[in-house]
Structures are given as C-alpha cells and as structure tokens.
Design a protein around this motif. Structure first.
Motif, PDB file in Angstrom:
ATOM      1  N   GLN A  16       0.813  -1.230   0.000  1.00  0.00           N
ATOM      2  CA  GLN A  16       0.000   0.000   0.000  1.00  0.00           C
ATOM      3  C   GLN A  16       0.843   1.275   0.000  1.00  0.00           C
ATOM      4  O   GLN A  16       0.300   2.359  -0.132  1.00  0.00           O
ATOM      5  N   GLY A  17       2.128   1.150   0.195  1.00  0.00           N
ATOM      6  CA  GLY A  17       3.003   2.323   0.138  1.00  0.00           C
ATOM      7  C   GLY A  17       2.605   3.439   1.094  1.00  0.00           C
ATOM      8  O   GLY A  17       2.702   4.617   0.746  1.00  0.00           O
ATOM      9  N   ARG A  18       2.210   3.057   2.304  1.00  0.00           N
ATOM     10  CA  ARG A  18       1.707   4.088   3.240  1.00  0.00           C
ATOM     11  C   ARG A  18       2.787   5.086   3.637  1.00  0.00           C
ATOM     12  O   ARG A  18       2.524   6.271   3.777  1.00  0.00           O
ATOM     13  N   ARG A  19       4.022   4.589   3.816  1.00  0.00           N
ATOM     14  CA  ARG A  19       5.083   5.507   4.254  1.00  0.00           C
ATOM     15  C   ARG A  19       5.441   6.525   3.170  1.00  0.00           C
ATOM     16  O   ARG A  19       6.101   7.513   3.423  1.00  0.00           O
ATOM     17  N   MET A  20       4.993   6.256   1.947  1.00  0.00           N
ATOM     18  CA  MET A  20       5.248   7.227   0.877  1.00  0.00           C
ATOM     19  C   MET A  20       3.989   8.044   0.584  1.00  0.00           C
ATOM     20  O   MET A  20       3.925   8.752  -0.414  1.00  0.00           O
ATOM     21  N   ASP A  24       1.242   3.768  -5.096  1.00  0.00           N
ATOM     22  CA  ASP A  24       1.633   2.475  -5.631  1.00  0.00           C
ATOM     23  C   ASP A  24       3.135   2.566  -5.936  1.00  0.00           C
ATOM     24  O   ASP A  24       3.541   3.081  -6.985  1.00  0.00           O
ATOM     25  N   LYS A  25       3.954   2.078  -4.983  1.00  0.00           N
ATOM     26  CA  LYS A  25       5.401   2.367  -5.056  1.00  0.00           C
ATOM     27  C   LYS A  25       6.060   1.913  -6.355  1.00  0.00           C
ATOM     28  O   LYS A  25       6.966   2.565  -6.848  1.00  0.00           O
ATOM     29  N   GLY A  26       5.585   0.794  -6.892  1.00  0.00           N
ATOM     30  CA  GLY A  26       6.206   0.297  -8.128  1.00  0.00           C
ATOM     31  C   GLY A  26       6.067   1.257  -9.287  1.00  0.00           C
ATOM     32  O   GLY A  26       6.852   1.209 -10.238  1.00  0.00           O
ATOM     33  N   ALA A  54       0.435  -7.420  -8.259  1.00  0.00           N
ATOM     34  CA  ALA A  54       0.004  -6.060  -7.930  1.00  0.00           C
ATOM     35  C   ALA A  54      -1.474  -6.096  -7.577  1.00  0.00           C
ATOM     36  O   ALA A  54      -2.241  -6.852  -8.176  1.00  0.00           O
ATOM     37  N   ASN A  55      -1.871  -5.263  -6.633  1.00  0.00           N
ATOM     38  CA  ASN A  55      -3.275  -5.233  -6.214  1.00  0.00           C
ATOM     39  C   ASN A  55      -4.024  -4.007  -6.716  1.00  0.00           C
ATOM     40  O   ASN A  55      -5.211  -3.864  -6.467  1.00  0.00           O
ATOM     41  N   GLN A  56      -3.301  -3.103  -7.377  1.00  0.00           N
ATOM     42  CA  GLN A  56      -3.921  -1.890  -7.925  1.00  0.00           C
ATOM     43  C   GLN A  56      -3.260  -1.619  -9.279  1.00  0.00           C
ATOM     44  O   GLN A  56      -2.148  -2.094  -9.534  1.00  0.00           O
ATOM     45  N   PHE A  76      -4.951  -6.830   1.992  1.00  0.00           N
ATOM     46  CA  PHE A  76      -3.533  -6.456   2.098  1.00  0.00           C
ATOM     47  C   PHE A  76      -2.859  -7.205   3.253  1.00  0.00           C
ATOM     48  O   PHE A  76      -2.504  -6.633   4.282  1.00  0.00           O
ATOM     49  N   ALA A  77      -2.743  -8.505   3.061  1.00  0.00           N
ATOM     50  CA  ALA A  77      -2.253  -9.378   4.131  1.00  0.00           C
ATOM     51  C   ALA A  77      -0.720  -9.430   4.196  1.00  0.00           C
ATOM     52  O   ALA A  77      -0.175 -10.199   4.979  1.00  0.00           O
ATOM     53  N   GLY A  78      -0.052  -8.631   3.377  1.00  0.00           N
ATOM     54  CA  GLY A  78       1.400  -8.591   3.435  1.00  0.00           C
ATOM     55  C   GLY A  78       2.035  -9.413   2.324  1.00  0.00           C
ATOM     56  O   GLY A  78       1.342 -10.062   1.531  1.00  0.00           O
ATOM     57  N   PRO A  79       3.369  -9.393   2.260  1.00  0.00           N
ATOM     58  CA  PRO A  79       4.072 -10.038   1.146  1.00  0.00           C
ATOM     59  C   PRO A  79       3.809 -11.539   1.010  1.00  0.00           C
ATOM     60  O   PRO A  79       3.883 -12.077  -0.102  1.00  0.00           O
ATOM     61  N   LEU A  80       3.472 -12.202   2.110  1.00  0.00           N
ATOM     62  CA  LEU A  80       3.178 -13.643   2.005  1.00  0.00           C
ATOM     63  C   LEU A  80       1.971 -13.896   1.116  1.00  0.00           C
ATOM     64  O   LEU A  80       1.885 -14.926   0.447  1.00  0.00           O
ATOM     65  N   CYS A 100       9.185  -4.450  -5.346  1.00  0.00           N
ATOM     66  CA  CYS A 100       9.182  -3.421  -6.402  1.00  0.00           C
ATOM     67  C   CYS A 100       9.926  -2.152  -6.004  1.00  0.00           C
ATOM     68  O   CYS A 100      10.108  -1.269  -6.816  1.00  0.00           O
ATOM     69  N   ASP A 101      10.335  -2.074  -4.726  1.00  0.00           N
ATOM     70  CA  ASP A 101      10.935  -0.818  -4.262  1.00  0.00           C
ATOM     71  C   ASP A 101      12.445  -0.936  -4.043  1.00  0.00           C
ATOM     72  O   ASP A 101      13.029  -0.191  -3.284  1.00  0.00           O
ATOM     73  N   SER A 102      13.069  -1.905  -4.717  1.00  0.00           N
ATOM     74  CA  SER A 102      14.518  -2.111  -4.569  1.00  0.00           C
ATOM     75  C   SER A 102      15.188  -2.057  -5.943  1.00  0.00           C
ATOM     76  O   SER A 102      15.566  -3.083  -6.511  1.00  0.00           O
ATOM     77  N   ILE A 183      13.278   1.729  -1.060  1.00  0.00           N
ATOM     78  CA  ILE A 183      12.809   3.106  -0.995  1.00  0.00           C
ATOM     79  C   ILE A 183      11.386   3.116  -0.471  1.00  0.00           C
ATOM     80  O   ILE A 183      10.463   2.684  -1.151  1.00  0.00           O
ATOM     81  N   ASN A 184      11.250   3.598   0.772  1.00  0.00           N
ATOM     82  CA  ASN A 184       9.949   3.554   1.439  1.00  0.00           C
ATOM     83  C   ASN A 184       9.296   4.913   1.580  1.00  0.00           C
ATOM     84  O   ASN A 184       8.086   4.988   1.770  1.00  0.00           O
ATOM     85  N   THR A 185      10.101   5.971   1.559  1.00  0.00           N
ATOM     86  CA  THR A 185       9.557   7.306   1.841  1.00  0.00           C
ATOM     87  C   THR A 185       9.982   8.276   0.732  1.00  0.00           C
ATOM     88  O   THR A 185      10.903   7.993  -0.048  1.00  0.00           O
TER      89      THR A 185
HETATM   90  N1  LIG Z   1       1.024  -8.918  -2.429  1.00  0.00           N
HETATM   91  C1  LIG Z   1       1.249  -8.106  -1.400  1.00  0.00           C
HETATM   92  N2  LIG Z   1       2.464  -7.565  -1.277  1.00  0.00           N
HETATM   93  C2  LIG Z   1       2.657  -6.723  -0.235  1.00  0.00           C
HETATM   94  C3  LIG Z   1       1.648  -6.425   0.696  1.00  0.00           C
HETATM   95  N3  LIG Z   1       2.158  -5.563   1.605  1.00  0.00           N
HETATM   96  C4  LIG Z   1       3.442  -5.356   1.254  1.00  0.00           C
HETATM   97  N4  LIG Z   1       3.746  -6.045   0.135  1.00  0.00           N
HETATM   98  C5  LIG Z   1       5.018  -6.082  -0.587  1.00  0.00           C
HETATM   99  O1  LIG Z   1       6.042  -6.436   0.316  1.00  0.00           O
HETATM  100  C6  LIG Z   1       7.225  -5.689   0.064  1.00  0.00           C
HETATM  101  C7  LIG Z   1       7.628  -4.916   1.297  1.00  0.00           C
HETATM  102  O2  LIG Z   1       6.579  -4.049   1.550  1.00  0.00           O
HETATM  103  P1  LIG Z   1       6.626  -2.848   2.593  1.00  0.00           P
HETATM  104  O3  LIG Z   1       7.490  -1.744   2.093  1.00  0.00           O
HETATM  105  O4  LIG Z   1       6.919  -3.397   3.940  1.00  0.00           O
HETATM  106  O5  LIG Z   1       5.077  -2.426   2.584  1.00  0.00           O
HETATM  107  P2  LIG Z   1       4.315  -1.468   1.602  1.00  0.00           P
HETATM  108  O6  LIG Z   1       2.875  -1.764   1.789  1.00  0.00           O
HETATM  109  O7  LIG Z   1       4.849  -1.550   0.218  1.00  0.00           O
HETATM  110  O8  LIG Z   1       4.654  -0.024   2.152  1.00  0.00           O
HETATM  111  P3  LIG Z   1       4.209   0.634   3.577  1.00  0.00           P
HETATM  112  O9  LIG Z   1       2.714   0.738   3.540  1.00  0.00           O
HETATM  113  O10 LIG Z   1       4.880   1.960   3.580  1.00  0.00           O
HETATM  114  O11 LIG Z   1       4.705  -0.301   4.653  1.00  0.00           O
HETATM  115  C8  LIG Z   1       6.907  -4.814  -1.145  1.00  0.00           C
HETATM  116  O12 LIG Z   1       7.355  -5.505  -2.274  1.00  0.00           O
HETATM  117  C9  LIG Z   1       5.399  -4.715  -1.123  1.00  0.00           C
HETATM  118  O13 LIG Z   1       4.853  -4.513  -2.420  1.00  0.00           O
HETATM  119  C10 LIG Z   1       0.357  -7.047   0.521  1.00  0.00           C
HETATM  120  O14 LIG Z   1      -0.585  -6.848   1.291  1.00  0.00           O
HETATM  121  N5  LIG Z   1       0.223  -7.880  -0.546  1.00  0.00           N
END
Ligand SMILES: Nc1nc2c(ncn2[C@@H]2O[C@H](COP(=O)(O)OP(=O)(O)OP(=O)(O)O)[C@@H](O)[C@H]2O)c(=O)[nH]1
Length: 194
Positions: A16-20, A24-26, A54-56, A76-80, A100-102, A183-185
């Motif tokens: 979700q790229g909240r810290r930015m 959509d960080k990518g 990608a979710n968006q 948005f359950a995280g990278p898993l 996508c942010d590296s 790159i988070n911010t």
């Molecule tokens: N598929 C998927 N990937 C996620 C999700 N949350 C984080 N990621 C991915 O996991 C990696 C690390 O993400 P973070 O930077 O910790 O989280 P973020 O949501 O991108 O950014 P923040 O909201 O600022 O923490 C990135 O490649 C994100 O795209 C999610 O809910 N689903």
C-alpha cells in the motif's frame, strides 16, 4: 555438468506504500522511470519466467509486458499473500521474489540464492547482509504452497514466522549491501535522486 532448475521470478508490488503517502510504489518514478521498471531490468534476466503481483493499477503494470495478478487472499495481508498467489501461478518448480521498491538489487541475486538453496538442500533461501535478513528477497520451492496455504488459513501473516517453520538457508550478500537499499519514503526517493 548439472543444469539449473527453472525459476519463475515474481516482483512483489502488492503493498500500500503508506510511508510514501499511500502510493503504488512500483509506479513511483525514480530518475524518470517507474521503480518496477528498474526491478524488471535487473531481475528479469535472472529468471526463466517473470510475473508481477500487484493489487492496484493492473493495466499500468500489464504495460510492462508481463503477466499481472492480484493477491488471492484479500485485505492487504502482506508479502506472504503475494508469494502465495505467485506459487499458485508459477510455471516453474522454483520461485524467486524481489520487491518493487529495490531498484538496485544484485544482478547475481538468483544465482547465489540458487547455489545456497541447492547446496543446503533447503526449501527456501533468503538473502542477508551482515546480521540483517532481507525476507522479501527469497527463492523457494513451488511445492511449499500447500504448507503456506495452511499457515495462512490458520491466520498466520508474518513472513518471519512462516520461514521459521521451513528448512531455510540464509545466503550472505555482505559484498553487495547497497544493492538491497529499498525506498519507502519520499525522503529516501529524494536521496537517490528523482
Ligand atoms: N502482495 C502483497 N504484497 C505486499 C503487501 N504488503 C506489502 N507487500 C510487498 O512487500 C514488500 C515490502 O513491503 P513494505 O514496504 O513493507 O510495505 P508497503 O505496503 O509496500 O509499504 P508501507 O505501507 O509503507 O509499509 C513490497 O514488495 C510490497 O509490495 C500485501 O498486502 N500484498
């Protein structure tokens, strides 16, 4: 001479790229090009199939020319969640991930993870620099999917907790520490130059 097993690479762009600022960080531009494009350039040549989670903004990601798919568990359950969807779609027996942010990720990331995985006969290899693990840079066997299914169904979400249930090998990349810079911010984006 042994031949390398085939590898599907997934770019994790489902966050979700909240810290930015909830972007959509990518798709955020670094030096005039979306960050996902930097990752495609460095990661794509290392794998046999490239897919994007990608979710968006699916159409914008599809314009890069690779298959795009969302998480198959919601919220948005995280990278898993992204890895889970990738394991279900991958054509090849091994799956490598890169976030996508590296944009500067190592050009030999997959080769070194593969060597570590096969030498240790592990289920999953994860990158590490000094004492810092980089859990979203991993290579795992596609057949861990059933196990991940169970973990997620039981409410598990934390990547480190799931890794703790597998045979994992950590692969050191101390010589390439800068390559893992993510790159988070907005400030971090400014640091590397827009
Ligand atoms: N598929 C998927 N990937 C996620 C999700 N949350 C984080 N990621 C991915 O996991 C990696 C690390 O993400 P973070 O930077 O910790 O989280 P973020 O949501 O991108 O950014 P923040 O909201 O600022 O923490 C990135 O490649 C994100 O795209 C999610 O809910 N689903």
């Amino acid at each position: 001479m042994s031949t390398r097993e085939k590898i599907t690479g997934v770019i994790l762009a489902g966050g979700q790229g909240r810290r930015m600022g909830s972007v959509d960080k990518g798709l955020v531009e670094l030096r005039g090009r979306p960050m996902a494009e930097w990752v495609i350039e460095r990661f794509g040549p290392q794998v046999d199939e490239l897919i994007i989670n990608a979710n968006q903004n699916a159409e914008r990601y599809a314009a890069f020319g690779y298959p795009v798919f969302p998480d198959d568990i919601g919220g948005f359950a995280g990278p898993l969640a992204g890895l889970h969807a990738a394991l279900a779609r991958a054509q090849h027996p091994l799956v490598a991930t890169a976030p996508c942010d590296s944009p500067f990720l190592p050009a030999d990331l997959v080769e070194r993870l593969y060597r570590g995985l096969t030498q240790a006969d592990a289920e999953l290899a994860v990158a590490r620099t000094f004492d810092q693990p980089h859990p979203v840079f991993c290579l795992c066997r596609r057949d861990v999917l059933a196990h991940l299914d169970e973990f997620l169904a039981g409410g598990g979400r934390k990547i480190d907790f799931w890794y703790a249930t597998l045979k994992v090998v950590e692969v050191q990349f101390d010589d390439e520490e800068d390559a893992f810079r993510n790159i988070n911010t907005r400030d971090e984006l400014d640091d590397v130059g827009r």
